[in-house]
Scaffold this motif. Sequence first.
Motif, PDB file in Angstrom:
ATOM      1  N   ILE A 199     110.574  -9.544  -2.701  1.00  0.00           N
ATOM      2  CA  ILE A 199     111.921  -9.083  -3.019  1.00  0.00           C
ATOM      3  C   ILE A 199     112.922  -9.747  -2.088  1.00  0.00           C
ATOM      4  CG2 ILE A 199     113.436  -7.074  -3.115  1.00  0.00           C
ATOM      5  CD1 ILE A 199     110.977  -5.381  -3.761  1.00  0.00           C
ATOM      6  N   LEU A 200     113.919 -10.417  -2.690  1.00  0.00           N
ATOM      7  CA  LEU A 200     114.992 -11.051  -1.945  1.00  0.00           C
ATOM      8  C   LEU A 200     116.327 -10.686  -2.582  1.00  0.00           C
ATOM      9  CD1 LEU A 200     113.665 -14.684  -1.310  1.00  0.00           C
ATOM     10  CD2 LEU A 200     113.689 -12.777   0.287  1.00  0.00           C
ATOM     11  N   ASP A 201     117.391 -10.738  -1.773  1.00  0.00           N
ATOM     12  CA  ASP A 201     118.720 -10.487  -2.322  1.00  0.00           C
ATOM     13  C   ASP A 201     119.290 -11.776  -2.915  1.00  0.00           C
ATOM     14  OD1 ASP A 201     120.809 -11.660  -0.072  1.00  0.00           O
ATOM     15  OD2 ASP A 201     118.936 -10.941   0.800  1.00  0.00           O
ATOM     16  N   TYR A 202     120.224 -11.642  -3.841  1.00  0.00           N
ATOM     17  CA  TYR A 202     120.868 -12.806  -4.434  1.00  0.00           C
ATOM     18  C   TYR A 202     122.254 -12.393  -4.925  1.00  0.00           C
ATOM     19  CZ  TYR A 202     120.266 -11.116  -9.240  1.00  0.00           C
ATOM     20  OH  TYR A 202     120.355 -10.396 -10.405  1.00  0.00           O
ATOM     21  N   VAL A 237     129.343  -9.656  -5.610  1.00  0.00           N
ATOM     22  CA  VAL A 237     128.377  -8.675  -6.113  1.00  0.00           C
ATOM     23  C   VAL A 237     126.967  -9.192  -5.826  1.00  0.00           C
ATOM     24  CG1 VAL A 237     127.492  -7.403  -8.093  1.00  0.00           C
ATOM     25  CG2 VAL A 237     129.945  -7.911  -7.921  1.00  0.00           C
ATOM     26  N   LEU A 238     126.196  -8.406  -5.092  1.00  0.00           N
ATOM     27  CA  LEU A 238     124.837  -8.776  -4.722  1.00  0.00           C
ATOM     28  C   LEU A 238     123.846  -7.830  -5.370  1.00  0.00           C
ATOM     29  CD1 LEU A 238     125.358  -9.406  -0.878  1.00  0.00           C
ATOM     30  CD2 LEU A 238     125.373 -11.094  -2.723  1.00  0.00           C
ATOM     31  N   SER A 239     122.618  -8.315  -5.535  1.00  0.00           N
ATOM     32  CA  SER A 239     121.541  -7.474  -6.023  1.00  0.00           C
ATOM     33  C   SER A 239     120.219  -8.024  -5.485  1.00  0.00           C
ATOM     34  CB  SER A 239     121.533  -7.434  -7.554  1.00  0.00           C
ATOM     35  OG  SER A 239     120.597  -6.472  -7.997  1.00  0.00           O
ATOM     36  N   TYR A 240     119.105  -7.556  -6.045  1.00  0.00           N
ATOM     37  CA  TYR A 240     117.777  -7.964  -5.592  1.00  0.00           C
ATOM     38  C   TYR A 240     116.961  -8.444  -6.779  1.00  0.00           C
ATOM     39  CZ  TYR A 240     119.181  -5.263  -1.523  1.00  0.00           C
ATOM     40  OH  TYR A 240     119.866  -4.780  -0.450  1.00  0.00           O
ATOM     41  N   ARG A 241     116.037  -9.365  -6.514  1.00  0.00           N
ATOM     42  CA  ARG A 241     115.134  -9.826  -7.557  1.00  0.00           C
ATOM     43  C   ARG A 241     113.818 -10.257  -6.922  1.00  0.00           C
ATOM     44  NH1 ARG A 241     118.579 -15.142  -9.144  1.00  0.00           N
ATOM     45  NH2 ARG A 241     118.361 -16.334  -7.224  1.00  0.00           N
ATOM     46  N   ASN A 242     112.808 -10.407  -7.756  1.00  0.00           N
ATOM     47  CA  ASN A 242     111.504 -10.865  -7.288  1.00  0.00           C
ATOM     48  C   ASN A 242     111.416 -12.378  -7.389  1.00  0.00           C
ATOM     49  OD1 ASN A 242     110.756  -8.090  -9.000  1.00  0.00           O
ATOM     50  ND2 ASN A 242     109.774  -8.231  -6.997  1.00  0.00           N
ATOM     51  N   ILE A 243     110.783 -12.993  -6.414  1.00  0.00           N
ATOM     52  CA  ILE A 243     110.361 -14.379  -6.561  1.00  0.00           C
ATOM     53  C   ILE A 243     108.848 -14.369  -6.718  1.00  0.00           C
ATOM     54  CG2 ILE A 243     112.291 -15.184  -5.155  1.00  0.00           C
ATOM     55  CD1 ILE A 243     110.284 -15.875  -2.963  1.00  0.00           C
ATOM     56  N   SER A 270     107.877 -20.258  -4.211  1.00  0.00           N
ATOM     57  CA  SER A 270     107.975 -20.795  -5.556  1.00  0.00           C
ATOM     58  C   SER A 270     109.391 -21.149  -5.956  1.00  0.00           C
ATOM     59  CB  SER A 270     107.403 -19.776  -6.556  1.00  0.00           C
ATOM     60  OG  SER A 270     108.084 -18.534  -6.430  1.00  0.00           O
ATOM     61  N   GLU A 271     110.400 -20.498  -5.356  1.00  0.00           N
ATOM     62  CA  GLU A 271     111.784 -20.719  -5.761  1.00  0.00           C
ATOM     63  C   GLU A 271     112.624 -21.074  -4.546  1.00  0.00           C
ATOM     64  OE1 GLU A 271     113.383 -17.683  -8.339  1.00  0.00           O
ATOM     65  OE2 GLU A 271     111.355 -17.002  -8.810  1.00  0.00           O
ATOM     66  N   LEU A 272     113.004 -22.330  -4.441  1.00  0.00           N
ATOM     67  CA  LEU A 272     113.748 -22.793  -3.274  1.00  0.00           C
ATOM     68  C   LEU A 272     115.196 -22.317  -3.278  1.00  0.00           C
ATOM     69  CD1 LEU A 272     112.423 -26.443  -2.919  1.00  0.00           C
ATOM     70  CD2 LEU A 272     111.715 -24.399  -1.672  1.00  0.00           C
ATOM     71  N   ARG A 273     115.697 -21.861  -4.418  1.00  0.00           N
ATOM     72  CA  ARG A 273     117.073 -21.370  -4.445  1.00  0.00           C
ATOM     73  C   ARG A 273     117.226 -20.126  -3.580  1.00  0.00           C
ATOM     74  NH1 ARG A 273     117.601 -18.655 -10.493  1.00  0.00           N
ATOM     75  NH2 ARG A 273     115.744 -17.304 -10.351  1.00  0.00           N
ATOM     76  N   ASP A 274     116.131 -19.400  -3.353  1.00  0.00           N
ATOM     77  CA  ASP A 274     116.147 -18.230  -2.477  1.00  0.00           C
ATOM     78  C   ASP A 274     115.444 -18.567  -1.172  1.00  0.00           C
ATOM     79  OD1 ASP A 274     117.414 -16.445  -4.299  1.00  0.00           O
ATOM     80  OD2 ASP A 274     115.555 -16.389  -5.428  1.00  0.00           O
ATOM     81  N   GLU A 275     115.840 -19.668  -0.587  1.00  0.00           N
ATOM     82  CA  GLU A 275     115.134 -20.152   0.598  1.00  0.00           C
ATOM     83  C   GLU A 275     115.172 -19.134   1.729  1.00  0.00           C
ATOM     84  OE1 GLU A 275     114.957 -24.058   3.502  1.00  0.00           O
ATOM     85  OE2 GLU A 275     116.552 -23.842   2.045  1.00  0.00           O
TER      86      GLU A 275
END
Length: 210
Positions: A52-55, A61-67, A101-106
Amino acid sequence: DYNNVFVGYRVIGNPNLKPEKANGNSYGIEYFWKHTVLINGTIYQNRFRDMILDYSVRPAVLSYRNIDYATFTGIEWQGKFYLLNNLTATLAYNHTSIKQSELRDELSNISPHAASLRINYGLFKNRLKLSLRDQFFSDRKVREFDRRIGEYLPLIKTKKAYNLLDMTATLYVNHLFVFRFGVTNLMDHVDTLYGPWIGKRIFTAVNINY
């Protein structure tokens, strides 16, 4: 949900989040040489699924998602040297490597190399103990969060290496009372963009054992 009106952003929950799962393993070895040098080393790996990371959903406006996954692999080394009956020095080093797996959420809040030196000195039959610790953090890649638009900027920058110096004095009055006085971040290092955000901090404490 959380609304921070003073800073100008809000956080909305994500009901579709999956539980974050992690498992890991570590292997270590320790050797004590002639009661004067204690050395230990550890190799470890921690694996996360659905981390779980924030984005940023949209500006401010921020929220959370799974990588999908992230893997932390590292090595730790520590050596403690008994120089005198009342003087010890401890050296430590840590290297951490991250694959995800997802570098956008480094994951940019961890320095790949970190080291520390701690010196402990005892006075008056160790009733007064003085401790000095210097922590070193290497360069690391970071992305700046722009509070004006509520988004991470695409440009990846390098946060330069820095060190934090702490000092503590501990007085053992008797088996009941212990007094502590100290200063953290003695050199008052502050980075308003990437941290540490708190500069020099002076503290006192009294421990009562009963």
